[in-house]
Design a protein around this motif. Sequence first.
Motif, PDB file in Angstrom:
ATOM      1  N   ASP A  76      -9.548 -19.938 -15.916  1.00 32.19           N
ATOM      2  CA  ASP A  76     -10.346 -17.649 -15.387  1.00 32.19           C
ATOM      3  C   ASP A  76     -10.144 -16.481 -16.372  1.00 32.19           C
ATOM      4  N   GLU A  93     -12.786 -16.727 -17.909  1.00 35.19           N
ATOM      5  CA  GLU A  93     -14.320 -16.068 -16.897  1.00 35.19           C
ATOM      6  C   GLU A  93     -14.045 -14.804 -17.016  1.00 35.19           C
ATOM      7  N   THR A 112     -15.995 -13.942 -21.132  1.00 31.74           N
ATOM      8  CA  THR A 112     -15.824 -15.131 -22.289  1.00 31.74           C
ATOM      9  C   THR A 112     -16.717 -16.414 -21.472  1.00 31.74           C
ATOM     10  N   ASN A 113     -17.184 -17.371 -22.800  1.00 35.56           N
ATOM     11  CA  ASN A 113     -18.259 -18.152 -21.446  1.00 35.56           C
ATOM     12  C   ASN A 113     -17.254 -20.016 -21.447  1.00 35.56           C
ATOM     13  N   PRO A 114     -16.367 -19.899 -21.016  1.00 40.07           N
ATOM     14  CA  PRO A 114     -14.859 -20.734 -21.416  1.00 40.07           C
ATOM     15  C   PRO A 114     -15.849 -21.953 -21.728  1.00 40.07           C
ATOM     16  N   TYR A 169     -11.513 -29.862 -17.258  1.00 38.14           N
ATOM     17  CA  TYR A 169     -11.480 -28.749 -17.158  1.00 38.14           C
ATOM     18  C   TYR A 169     -11.701 -28.303 -15.234  1.00 38.14           C
TER      19      TYR A 169
END
Length: 260
Positions: free
Chosen positions: A128, A131, A135-137, A219
């Motif tokens: 979280d 995000e 950043t694109n986790p 995830y």
Amino acid sequence: MVNLGDIRDRVFSFFEEVGALSRFTSRFFREAFRPPFEWAEFLNQCYYVGNRSLTLVGITGFIIGLVFTMQSRPTLLEFGAVSWMPSMVGLTIVREVGPVVTALICAGRIGSGIGAELGSMRVTEQIDAMEVSGTNPFKYLVVTRVLACIFMLPLLVLIGDALALYGSYLVEHVKGDVSFQLYFNQVFDALTFGDLLPSTIKSFFFGLAIGVVGCYKGYYCSHGTVGVGVAANTAVVVASLLLFILDFMAVVVTDIFYDL
């Protein structure tokens, strides 16, 4: 008495899980070909995946070669066909035993590790935080790990096959006084391109299944620290089941091409 409501709920839950996993897989393919690419993390995960499983895969492959040859040799001796041992072992290991056993080992080691790692990041809100920071986790955490599994599993299968054949050679050398050159000449004479190609291709799909399932379970982990353990365990179970399904499909497709 059978509770039809429970059965219906389980069926619905199963198909919901299949749908969610399918959406997760399609998202992986979309993100994998979209820049920017996390090359540094990808190489780091390749080292992590290969290093984590290499020793276990090597030892298991070597022992399988030893045991398989020792168990098969008396039967072949009884029928006077012990000279076929290198060909039989080579075909069996390269076509089926090597890829499947290596993939199952990696499902236990890599799949559970990825599920636990991403699950702990989810319950501690690290994903979280990524995000929120922009950043694109998914690309950083999921794409790199799945690609590492896809590219490293065929290499692990190759190493496992080589050590299994070497273990088989040692048994033949001790019991039958077969030279190294003679043994492997017979192995490679029996193998064809049609034997190597299907086993290599399905190894990539095995890596995809292990990586996707492990990342998916981690995830979307929930229920705190208990959920981390559940994610790791279910990742191994689901990935192992998918491996058998994929292997069956690969055998069916290969058999169709052999019949053409």
